[in-house]
Design a protein around this motif. Structure first.
Motif, PDB file in Angstrom:
ATOM      1  N   UNK A 130     -11.299   7.231 -36.777  1.00 43.58           N
ATOM      2  CA  UNK A 130     -12.181   8.388 -36.913  1.00 43.58           C
ATOM      3  C   UNK A 130     -11.302   9.630 -37.043  1.00 43.58           C
ATOM      4  N   UNK A 131     -11.907  10.730 -37.500  1.00 46.57           N
ATOM      5  CA  UNK A 131     -11.152  11.977 -37.633  1.00 46.57           C
ATOM      6  C   UNK A 131     -11.009  12.646 -36.265  1.00 46.57           C
ATOM      7  N   UNK A 132      -9.937  13.403 -36.113  1.00 47.86           N
ATOM      8  CA  UNK A 132      -9.723  14.148 -34.869  1.00 47.86           C
ATOM      9  C   UNK A 132     -10.452  15.483 -34.931  1.00 47.86           C
ATOM     10  N   UNK A 133     -11.114  15.809 -33.828  1.00 47.28           N
ATOM     11  CA  UNK A 133     -11.757  17.121 -33.691  1.00 47.28           C
ATOM     12  C   UNK A 133     -11.381  17.641 -32.304  1.00 47.28           C
ATOM     13  N   UNK A 134     -10.934  18.899 -32.201  1.00 45.25           N
ATOM     14  CA  UNK A 134     -10.444  19.379 -30.896  1.00 45.25           C
ATOM     15  C   UNK A 134     -11.516  19.441 -29.807  1.00 45.25           C
ATOM     16  N   UNK A 135     -12.772  19.649 -30.171  1.00 41.90           N
ATOM     17  CA  UNK A 135     -13.811  19.787 -29.142  1.00 41.90           C
ATOM     18  C   UNK A 135     -14.741  18.574 -29.020  1.00 41.90           C
ATOM     19  N   UNK A 136     -14.902  17.825 -30.089  1.00 39.04           N
ATOM     20  CA  UNK A 136     -15.895  16.743 -30.068  1.00 39.04           C
ATOM     21  C   UNK A 136     -15.232  15.372 -30.155  1.00 39.04           C
ATOM     22  N   UNK A 137     -15.856  14.419 -29.461  1.00 38.47           N
ATOM     23  CA  UNK A 137     -15.311  13.054 -29.458  1.00 38.47           C
ATOM     24  C   UNK A 137     -15.647  12.282 -30.729  1.00 38.47           C
ATOM     25  N   UNK A 138     -16.821  12.544 -31.271  1.00 36.87           N
ATOM     26  CA  UNK A 138     -17.229  11.778 -32.445  1.00 36.87           C
ATOM     27  C   UNK A 138     -18.501  12.356 -33.035  1.00 36.87           C
ATOM     28  N   UNK A 139     -18.946  11.730 -34.141  1.00 33.99           N
ATOM     29  CA  UNK A 139     -20.144  12.228 -34.801  1.00 33.99           C
ATOM     30  C   UNK A 139     -19.932  13.626 -35.361  1.00 33.99           C
ATOM     31  N   UNK A 140     -18.694  13.910 -35.776  1.00 36.22           N
ATOM     32  CA  UNK A 140     -18.337  15.289 -36.158  1.00 36.22           C
ATOM     33  C   UNK A 140     -18.607  15.595 -37.629  1.00 36.22           C
ATOM     34  N   UNK A 141     -18.705  14.556 -38.457  1.00 34.94           N
ATOM     35  CA  UNK A 141     -18.850  14.783 -39.894  1.00 34.94           C
ATOM     36  C   UNK A 141     -17.533  15.152 -40.568  1.00 34.94           C
ATOM     37  N   UNK A 142     -16.452  15.058 -39.817  1.00 37.01           N
ATOM     38  CA  UNK A 142     -15.134  15.424 -40.350  1.00 37.01           C
ATOM     39  C   UNK A 142     -14.470  14.189 -40.962  1.00 37.01           C
ATOM     40  N   UNK A 143     -13.882  14.327 -42.144  1.00 42.60           N
ATOM     41  CA  UNK A 143     -13.244  13.161 -42.778  1.00 42.60           C
ATOM     42  C   UNK A 143     -11.765  13.065 -42.391  1.00 42.60           C
ATOM     43  N   UNK A 144     -11.254  11.870 -42.503  1.00 36.03           N
ATOM     44  CA  UNK A 144      -9.827  11.617 -42.304  1.00 36.03           C
ATOM     45  C   UNK A 144      -9.078  11.946 -43.593  1.00 36.03           C
ATOM     46  N   UNK A 145      -7.757  11.991 -43.474  1.00 36.03           N
ATOM     47  CA  UNK A 145      -6.922  12.120 -44.661  1.00 36.03           C
ATOM     48  C   UNK A 145      -6.817  10.716 -45.276  1.00 36.03           C
ATOM     49  N   UNK A 146      -7.661  10.440 -46.265  1.00 36.68           N
ATOM     50  CA  UNK A 146      -7.723   9.072 -46.823  1.00 36.68           C
ATOM     51  C   UNK A 146      -6.394   8.668 -47.480  1.00 36.68           C
ATOM     52  N   UNK A 147      -5.694   9.657 -48.028  1.00 37.22           N
ATOM     53  CA  UNK A 147      -4.415   9.337 -48.679  1.00 37.22           C
ATOM     54  C   UNK A 147      -3.438   8.716 -47.667  1.00 37.22           C
ATOM     55  N   UNK A 148      -3.489   9.259 -46.447  1.00 37.45           N
ATOM     56  CA  UNK A 148      -2.606   8.756 -45.386  1.00 37.45           C
ATOM     57  C   UNK A 148      -2.908   7.279 -45.065  1.00 37.45           C
ATOM     58  N   UNK A 149      -4.138   6.854 -45.366  1.00 43.11           N
ATOM     59  CA  UNK A 149      -4.556   5.496 -44.991  1.00 43.11           C
ATOM     60  C   UNK A 149      -4.319   4.466 -46.090  1.00 43.11           C
ATOM     61  N   UNK A 150      -3.809   4.929 -47.231  1.00 42.63           N
ATOM     62  CA  UNK A 150      -3.693   3.986 -48.359  1.00 42.63           C
ATOM     63  C   UNK A 150      -2.791   2.800 -48.047  1.00 42.63           C
ATOM     64  N   UNK A 151      -1.779   3.021 -47.210  1.00 45.29           N
ATOM     65  CA  UNK A 151      -0.858   1.918 -46.897  1.00 45.29           C
ATOM     66  C   UNK A 151      -1.206   1.264 -45.549  1.00 45.29           C
ATOM     67  N   UNK A 152      -2.333   1.633 -44.979  1.00 46.20           N
ATOM     68  CA  UNK A 152      -2.681   1.135 -43.637  1.00 46.20           C
ATOM     69  C   UNK A 152      -3.216  -0.301 -43.728  1.00 46.20           C
ATOM     70  N   UNK A 153      -2.458  -1.236 -43.179  1.00 44.01           N
ATOM     71  CA  UNK A 153      -2.884  -2.643 -43.226  1.00 44.01           C
ATOM     72  C   UNK A 153      -2.606  -3.294 -41.878  1.00 44.01           C
ATOM     73  N   UNK A 154      -3.437  -2.996 -40.877  1.00 43.17           N
ATOM     74  CA  UNK A 154      -3.190  -3.557 -39.542  1.00 43.17           C
ATOM     75  C   UNK A 154      -3.499  -5.051 -39.531  1.00 43.17           C
ATOM     76  N   UNK A 155      -2.981  -5.747 -38.524  1.00 44.89           N
ATOM     77  CA  UNK A 155      -3.253  -7.191 -38.456  1.00 44.89           C
ATOM     78  C   UNK A 155      -4.546  -7.462 -37.675  1.00 44.89           C
ATOM     79  N   UNK A 156      -5.424  -6.508 -37.679  1.00 41.18           N
ATOM     80  CA  UNK A 156      -6.779  -6.665 -37.139  1.00 41.18           C
ATOM     81  C   UNK A 156      -7.736  -6.048 -38.153  1.00 41.18           C
ATOM     82  N   UNK A 157      -8.956  -6.570 -38.232  1.00 40.13           N
ATOM     83  CA  UNK A 157      -9.928  -5.911 -39.107  1.00 40.13           C
ATOM     84  C   UNK A 157     -10.145  -4.469 -38.651  1.00 40.13           C
ATOM     85  N   UNK A 158     -10.470  -3.603 -39.578  1.00 37.08           N
ATOM     86  CA  UNK A 158     -10.693  -2.204 -39.184  1.00 37.08           C
ATOM     87  C   UNK A 158     -11.834  -1.545 -39.945  1.00 37.08           C
ATOM     88  N   UNK A 159     -12.461  -0.600 -39.227  1.00 36.51           N
ATOM     89  CA  UNK A 159     -13.544   0.210 -39.794  1.00 36.51           C
ATOM     90  C   UNK A 159     -12.991   1.588 -40.153  1.00 36.51           C
TER      91      UNK A 159
END
Ligand SMILES: O=C(O)c1ccccc1N[C@@H]1O[C@H](COP(=O)(O)O)[C@@H](O)[C@H]1O
Length: 211
Positions: A130-159
């Motif tokens: 999820x995206x980081x928000x300084x005041x809210x834990x979640x449900x913020x409507x803020x997007x992640x930096x998708x470019x940063x995730x292009x090489x993300x391939x963990x050995x667990x399924x991910x959302x």
């Protein structure tokens, strides 16, 4: 691909969203959230759902006792840990709830933080970014930096979560290939009140991608 619609508060929307194509529904068990639901509300929303729908309780820094009581009394099939839970905490929770899916949500600020997700691999079933928000834990409507995730391939399924909407979902999925997506504020009229037209549009758009 799994599609989780999170922050359900109204029992009548629960089955409608499952019928539109959601594979998982999320219920916010964080008292400070505008989408917070009580155990009784979760029970009412879960009751009409077929077995194949995953029913996920979202917690943040709750105790193991609080989580296990809510899971057992609400018939949840999984928990999403959206606070500062450590790998050790996930491991302890696993001992108490061996047959429940454990999803660790991480609010990612930068690449360095993304690398810390590996610490959880041995203790959880699934990761959620999820995206980081300084005041809210979640449900913020803020997007992640998708470019940063292009090489993300963990050995667990991910959302992939954070600010996903029917309008940006195809752009996101063109760049990255998560095992699931998780939407909350992007498919609602106001916090906790899902917009079924937006949910329908989401699934119509998802049909056009190879998932
Ligand atoms: O939705 C909330 O209010 C919430 C509160 C506390 C922890 C998590 C919460 N929601 C989670 O936030 C992400 C992203 O939401 P959005 O699509 O950006 O609105 C999602 O995983 C929800 O489960």
């Amino acid at each position: 691909m799994r599609v989780k619609i999170c922050g359900i508060t109204q029992p009548q929307q629960s089955l409608a969203i499952a019928n539109l194509g959601a594979t998982a529904l999320g219920f916010i068990c964080v008292p400070t959230s505008p989408r917070y639901v009580t155990i009784e509300q979760i029970q009412a929303a879960v009751a009409p759902l077929p077995d194949h729908i995953d029913k996920i309780g979202v917690f943040a820094n709750s105790s193991i006792l609080q989580i296990s009581e809510t899971v057992q009394t609400s018939n949840l099939t999984g928990v999403q840990l959206h606070g500062d839970e450590t790998p050790e905490f996930c491991d302890q929770l696993r001992q108490i709830l061996p047959n429940i899916e454990i999803i660790k949500a991480l609010r990612v600020r930068n690449l360095q933080q993304l690398e810390t997700t590996t610490n959880y691999i041995d203790y959880v079933d699934t990761l959620l970014l999820d995206a980081y928000h300084p005041q809210q834990l979640g449900g913020t409507g803020k997007t992640l930096d998708w470019e940063m995730l292009q090489a993300y391939k963990p050995s667990r399924p991910w959302f992939l979560a954070g600010g996903l909407t029917p309008d940006n979902i195809l752009t996101a999925l063109n760049q990255i290939h998560p095992n699931g997506i998780d939407l909350s504020s992007g498919v609602e009229r106001s916090p906790g009140d899902k917009d079924l037209d937006k949910v329908e549009l989401l699934f119509a758009r998802l049909k056009s991608v190879d998932i």
